[in-house]
Design a protein around this motif. Structure first.
Motif, PDB file in Angstrom:
ATOM      1  N   TYR A 109       0.819  -1.207   0.000  1.00 27.96           N
ATOM      2  CA  TYR A 109       0.000   0.000   0.000  1.00 27.96           C
ATOM      3  C   TYR A 109       0.861   1.269   0.000  1.00 27.96           C
ATOM      4  O   TYR A 109       0.567   2.231  -0.715  1.00 27.96           O
ATOM      5  CB  TYR A 109      -0.919   0.026   1.216  1.00 27.96           C
ATOM      6  CG  TYR A 109      -2.063  -0.958   1.168  1.00 27.96           C
ATOM      7  CD1 TYR A 109      -2.798  -1.154   0.004  1.00 27.96           C
ATOM      8  CD2 TYR A 109      -2.423  -1.685   2.305  1.00 27.96           C
ATOM      9  CE1 TYR A 109      -3.857  -2.052  -0.030  1.00 27.96           C
ATOM     10  CE2 TYR A 109      -3.484  -2.580   2.279  1.00 27.96           C
ATOM     11  CZ  TYR A 109      -4.196  -2.756   1.105  1.00 27.96           C
ATOM     12  OH  TYR A 109      -5.239  -3.641   1.076  1.00 27.96           O
ATOM     13  N   LEU A 112       2.627   1.737  -3.494  1.00 29.06           N
ATOM     14  CA  LEU A 112       1.685   2.123  -4.556  1.00 29.06           C
ATOM     15  C   LEU A 112       1.146   3.529  -4.345  1.00 29.06           C
ATOM     16  O   LEU A 112       0.932   4.275  -5.313  1.00 29.06           O
ATOM     17  CB  LEU A 112       0.532   1.116  -4.627  1.00 29.06           C
ATOM     18  CG  LEU A 112       0.891  -0.333  -4.979  1.00 29.06           C
ATOM     19  CD1 LEU A 112      -0.371  -1.182  -5.079  1.00 29.06           C
ATOM     20  CD2 LEU A 112       1.691  -0.422  -6.265  1.00 29.06           C
ATOM     21  N   TRP A 113       0.937   3.917  -3.081  1.00 26.78           N
ATOM     22  CA  TRP A 113       0.384   5.243  -2.777  1.00 26.78           C
ATOM     23  C   TRP A 113       1.301   6.356  -3.285  1.00 26.78           C
ATOM     24  O   TRP A 113       0.829   7.426  -3.692  1.00 26.78           O
ATOM     25  CB  TRP A 113       0.154   5.381  -1.282  1.00 26.78           C
ATOM     26  CG  TRP A 113      -0.218   6.764  -0.851  1.00 26.78           C
ATOM     27  CD1 TRP A 113       0.509   7.611  -0.064  1.00 26.78           C
ATOM     28  CD2 TRP A 113      -1.408   7.495  -1.184  1.00 26.78           C
ATOM     29  NE1 TRP A 113      -0.143   8.799   0.115  1.00 26.78           N
ATOM     30  CE2 TRP A 113      -1.322   8.766  -0.569  1.00 26.78           C
ATOM     31  CE3 TRP A 113      -2.532   7.189  -1.954  1.00 26.78           C
ATOM     32  CZ2 TRP A 113      -2.324   9.717  -0.693  1.00 26.78           C
ATOM     33  CZ3 TRP A 113      -3.527   8.156  -2.089  1.00 26.78           C
ATOM     34  CH2 TRP A 113      -3.417   9.402  -1.462  1.00 26.78           C
ATOM     35  N   THR A 118      -3.409   1.867  -6.206  1.00 25.71           N
ATOM     36  CA  THR A 118      -3.514   0.812  -5.202  1.00 25.71           C
ATOM     37  C   THR A 118      -4.055  -0.455  -5.861  1.00 25.71           C
ATOM     38  O   THR A 118      -4.366  -0.477  -7.057  1.00 25.71           O
ATOM     39  CB  THR A 118      -4.425   1.241  -4.030  1.00 25.71           C
ATOM     40  OG1 THR A 118      -4.238   0.329  -2.937  1.00 25.71           O
ATOM     41  CG2 THR A 118      -5.893   1.274  -4.439  1.00 25.71           C
ATOM     42  N   LEU A 201      -3.413  -1.883 -11.734  1.00 21.91           N
ATOM     43  CA  LEU A 201      -3.537  -0.903 -10.663  1.00 21.91           C
ATOM     44  C   LEU A 201      -4.786  -0.041 -10.831  1.00 21.91           C
ATOM     45  O   LEU A 201      -5.318   0.104 -11.929  1.00 21.91           O
ATOM     46  CB  LEU A 201      -2.294  -0.012 -10.632  1.00 21.91           C
ATOM     47  CG  LEU A 201      -0.966  -0.746 -10.427  1.00 21.91           C
ATOM     48  CD1 LEU A 201       0.205   0.210 -10.581  1.00 21.91           C
ATOM     49  CD2 LEU A 201      -0.920  -1.436  -9.062  1.00 21.91           C
ATOM     50  N   TYR A 287      -6.076   8.502   0.880  1.00 23.64           N
ATOM     51  CA  TYR A 287      -6.287   7.058   0.918  1.00 23.64           C
ATOM     52  C   TYR A 287      -5.360   6.343   1.898  1.00 23.64           C
ATOM     53  O   TYR A 287      -5.792   5.438   2.619  1.00 23.64           O
ATOM     54  CB  TYR A 287      -6.110   6.477  -0.487  1.00 23.64           C
ATOM     55  CG  TYR A 287      -6.039   4.976  -0.505  1.00 23.64           C
ATOM     56  CD1 TYR A 287      -7.158   4.196  -0.230  1.00 23.64           C
ATOM     57  CD2 TYR A 287      -4.835   4.318  -0.785  1.00 23.64           C
ATOM     58  CE1 TYR A 287      -7.098   2.810  -0.231  1.00 23.64           C
ATOM     59  CE2 TYR A 287      -4.765   2.932  -0.795  1.00 23.64           C
ATOM     60  CZ  TYR A 287      -5.893   2.186  -0.512  1.00 23.64           C
ATOM     61  OH  TYR A 287      -5.823   0.813  -0.509  1.00 23.64           O
ATOM     62  N   ILE A 288      -4.106   6.747   1.969  1.00 24.29           N
ATOM     63  CA  ILE A 288      -3.159   6.039   2.841  1.00 24.29           C
ATOM     64  C   ILE A 288      -3.565   6.150   4.308  1.00 24.29           C
ATOM     65  O   ILE A 288      -3.284   5.256   5.116  1.00 24.29           O
ATOM     66  CB  ILE A 288      -1.700   6.542   2.616  1.00 24.29           C
ATOM     67  CG1 ILE A 288      -0.687   5.538   3.183  1.00 24.29           C
ATOM     68  CG2 ILE A 288      -1.506   7.938   3.173  1.00 24.29           C
ATOM     69  CD1 ILE A 288      -0.674   4.190   2.477  1.00 24.29           C
ATOM     70  N   VAL A 291      -5.988   3.376   4.897  1.00 22.13           N
ATOM     71  CA  VAL A 291      -5.247   2.117   5.089  1.00 22.13           C
ATOM     72  C   VAL A 291      -4.810   2.002   6.542  1.00 22.13           C
ATOM     73  O   VAL A 291      -4.977   0.954   7.196  1.00 22.13           O
ATOM     74  CB  VAL A 291      -4.023   2.068   4.147  1.00 22.13           C
ATOM     75  CG1 VAL A 291      -3.080   0.931   4.551  1.00 22.13           C
ATOM     76  CG2 VAL A 291      -4.467   1.911   2.702  1.00 22.13           C
TER      77      VAL A 291
END
Length: 449
Positions: A109, A112-113, A118, A201, A287-288, A291
């Motif tokens: 994660y 990719l972030w 993601t 992705l 988004y992170i 997570v």
């Protein structure tokens, strides 16, 4: 003929780091392998498998150490561990990433972030990407993007060849397509040792989160409102609910939405208006941060555990809801919970036979969880999980292969449904000698009695 030697980082019981090296996430029913090889590259995996075959040595494959029944460990024998193989290569222009099998979801994660992308995966950061993907992979982006395996393009793996041989192959929709089909939900460790996975992705930016908590008195109405709403709402929204013990007295629904907080607030109206919530919050975050929010630290730490699960295809009647409540009144400890995640959305848009993951039409996945401090508490905890699973079985279907349970009698049907026969055909083609085996591994057809 020269015998092959083990290569990579080798740990044996005489080494000071053996205890750390052999410990899995579940401390229950500990295992003590004779040797653990931490592979650094594919050549080490090849050598380890050759060595095991030449020496007739039993072995298991391990990555993230989250096999609930410790299928990735054994007493004596060899553990082939790929966790040191964890490189991630991202092609933003092609929107693909090649991820070594040893990478855990936290690393995936984060990497990719940095590129604003993601894959849909699970929530606990220490879970390995390979085990998650091979079993299907559910998480907080399942409804918009599907299972983890639905974003899989290709795998590279080391397989057995003949009596003692080993070869490295690739599987995708064009090449070894039956093996690729089986690897999308057919469970880990059945056909070979996966060394790398290539994913398509998904672009991701800000998302909105929510959390709603109810007290014990709202147990029935809160759960019923959630189950009637969560699998059917906007597919950009994936949610979960956790039912805690009466002593804790909380029912907590949470979720992640690809959209604004204002949109999410409107979608949440059925839950916000149910019962008397003790807490409601909605916020928009990068988004992170989502997570990190869903990553429960206790799930990443080794503990004495028992877990099982099932799928819900038809909404629970009042009697089933009351059964859950009764079991949580009589829970063995405060760490005991019933956890559920809404499915549907993109998951259900693929036919059950298109991948090995069978339960495409399930509305909800559920998990029965308990952990305990002292080894002498094992029996009441395991009994609680087993008795709850049986009590709910009239209202549920099967079980998710990533929630394995040795107490399930007809596990082939429970995990794989009508796809089991085809999985055995794939096993027979790619591993006819049943080199890759563990207590609930898929058997080749001629080996099954």
């Amino acid at each position: 003929m020269k015998k092959v030697k083990l290569t990579g980082r080798i740990v044996t019981p005489e080494d000071s780091d053996y205890e750390k090296a052999r410990t899995n996430n579940n401390l229950n029913n500990p295992k003590y392998p004779s040797v653990i090889v931490f592979c650094q590259e594919t050549k080490d995996v090849v050598n380890a498998l050759k060595w095991a075959r030449e020496n007739n040595e039993p072995f298991r494959i391990r990555s993230g150490r989250h096999s609930y029944e410790n299928f990735s460990l054994l007493n004596k024998g060899l553990v082939i561990d790929v966790s040191d193989m964890n490189s991630i290569s991202i092609d933003r222009s092609e929107m693909t990433a090649k991820i070594d099998a040893g990478a855990n979801m936290g690393k995936v994660y984060r990497a990719l972030w940095e590129h604003g992308v993601t894959i849909p995966g699970g929530t606990e950061s220490s879970v390995g990407v390979v085990g998650l993907s091979l079993g299907g992979g559910i998480g907080m982006l399942s409804r918009p993007f599907g299972l983890t395996c639905d974003s899989l393009i290709e795998i590279e793996l080391v397989v057995a060849d003949g009596q003692e041989g080993v070869r490295v192959i690739k599987a995708n929709k064009q090449k070894n397509n039956e093996l690729f089909w089986a690897s999308c939900g057919g469970g880990g460790g059945n056909f070979g040792i996966v060394t790398a996975l290539t994913f398509k992705l998904h672009a991701i930016h800000d998302v909105s989160l929510f959390s709603i908590t109810w007290g014990w008195d709202d147990f029935e109405v809160a759960f019923d409102a959630w189950q009637k709403w969560a699998p059917y709402t906007d597919k950009r929204l994936t949610s979960q609910i956790e039912l805690k013990t009466r002593e804790i007295g909380e029912i907590v629904a949470q979720g992640e939405f690809i959209g604004t907080a204002a949109e999410l607030k409107k979608l949440l109206r059925p839950l916000r208006k149910t019962g008397s919530p003790t807490s409601i919050w909605i916020k928009e975050v990068p988004y992170i941060q989502a997570v990190e929010f869903f990553d429960v630290p206790s799930g990443n730490l080794p503990a004495l555990r028992k877990r099982s699960g099932s799928f819900i295809k038809r909404l629970f009647p009042y009697k089933a809801i009351q059964t859950m409540k009764d079991y949580l009144v009589n829970a063995p400890n405060l760490n005991t919970t019933i956890w559920q995640q809404a499915l549907g959305g993109a998951i259900s848009e693929i036919a059950p036979n298109r991948t090995a993951y069978y339960y495409r039409d399930a509305l909800i996945a559920q998990e029965y969880n308990t952990s305990w401090e002292n080894p002498n508490e094992e029996e009441p905890n395991i009994k609680w999980v087993e008795n709850l699973r049986r009590a709910l079985s009239p209202y549920t279907a099967g079980d998710y292969v990533n929630f394995p349970d040795l107490l399930i009698p007809d596990w082939p049907t429970a995990y794989y449904g009508r796809n089991f026969r085809r999985l055995r055909e794939v096993k027979t083609k790619y591993d006819p000698l049943n080199v890759f085996q563990f207590p609930q591994s898929i058997p080749p057809i001629r080996k099954w009695l």
